[in-house]
Design a protein around this motif. Sequence first.
Motif, short mmCIF file in Angstrom:
data_model
loop_
_atom_site.label_atom_id
_atom_site.label_comp_id
_atom_site.label_asym_id
_atom_site.label_seq_id
_atom_site.Cartn_x
_atom_site.Cartn_y
_atom_site.Cartn_z
N TYR A 184 -45.37 19.51 87.71
CA TYR A 184 -44.21 19.72 88.58
C TYR A 184 -44.75 20.19 89.93
O TYR A 184 -45.78 20.89 89.99
CB TYR A 184 -43.28 20.79 88.01
N ARG A 201 -39.83 19.29 91.76
CA ARG A 201 -39.68 17.87 91.45
C ARG A 201 -40.76 17.45 90.45
O ARG A 201 -41.89 18.00 90.45
CB ARG A 201 -39.75 17.00 92.71
N SER A 252 -37.48 24.90 95.38
CA SER A 252 -37.11 23.63 94.75
C SER A 252 -38.26 23.12 93.89
O SER A 252 -39.38 23.64 93.95
CB SER A 252 -36.75 22.59 95.81
#
Length: 385
Positions: free
Chosen positions: A304, A298, A296
Amino acid sequence: MLKEVEQKGLRGGQYYEGVLAHVPGVVWEGRWSEGAGMRMNFVSGYAEKVLGYGVGEWMKEGFFLQVVKPEDRERVAEEMRRLVEEEGTGVLACRWVKQDGGIVEVESHVTAVGGEGEVSVRGLTMDVTERKRGEEMLRVRNTELARAARSLKKSNEELDQYAYVTSHDLKAPLRGIANLSAWIEEDLGEGVTEEAHRQLELLRGRVHRMEGLIEGILAYSRVGRVRVKAEVVEVEKLLKDVVDLLSPPGGLGVEIDGGMPVVVGERMRLQQVFMNLIANAIKHHGRQDGAWVKVSARDIGECYEFSVADNGQGIARAYHEKVWQIFQTLRPRDEVEGTGVGLSLVKKIVEEQGGSVQLESDEGCGAVFSFTWQKDVRAVRAEAV
């Protein structure tokens, strides 16, 4: 009235002295004549602070050149003559000799002004000794740094060549050992006992591990030394390529979150990071059913944060620092094949790119390896320069 006040200020120094007392430089005015040199009409009190001579001394004919270091006098006199002839403006750099014999580096901002049949010279002289000393130290330091950079570049080139030759020379006999063991087993055919077969397999496993270790050390040594060109990287596509290369065993799924970002950076380095983290999660998972690995991302501002999580056996907190150290493994290499370089390589690559790594895990509760990565490495490099 204004002209009278100006004459009093310039000739006697009484009017301007209070105004000029706090100016960190010598303000002066005089008349230059061939042969006699400079005849001073006014000198601010700061002159005594710089050289130690009282203001009265400066009023003596020719004193202006007398305080100039002998080696600089001829040049200063010539430059002063040129300014007077041209009625121009310029900067005279020279050395003054203090009353106690010390040397002061000075710069005089001089203007020659004509009027009423004569040319007067006015100037502001600043003590630039510390600045000159700093400039010289900087010049010497820059020379040393340039020399060190050339030496480092040469050393890196030699190291790369040495690493390439060494790895080739080391891997060639290893491949020979692996091939030889396979030929022996093939020649013996049915005569190979189960124990002998196990030992030969173990031998080939050691050979492959050694090859992996050599490759890992080479990759580790090149981080920070070998600059890779920055390019636009579609992280989702890169991750799919990594998963295809790793070919996870059946029953273990690698899930990639949607909306993966696009970054500008070193594709090969980012691929190495994901390859090692995902491979580590697959290799040490330990579950027979329901196993998963999830990637994942974010947005956290300039970077990031990427995470590689799994629902495996986890890592006890006591070993959270150890896993990042080179050549360290938590399980015997005979149980799980590994070199102990992968996670240390991840840490080195990420930190070299200006990011950080983190591990969240408890024994029996899976693990989450996270790292930060710049959105655009070009901006970071530009700031560093």
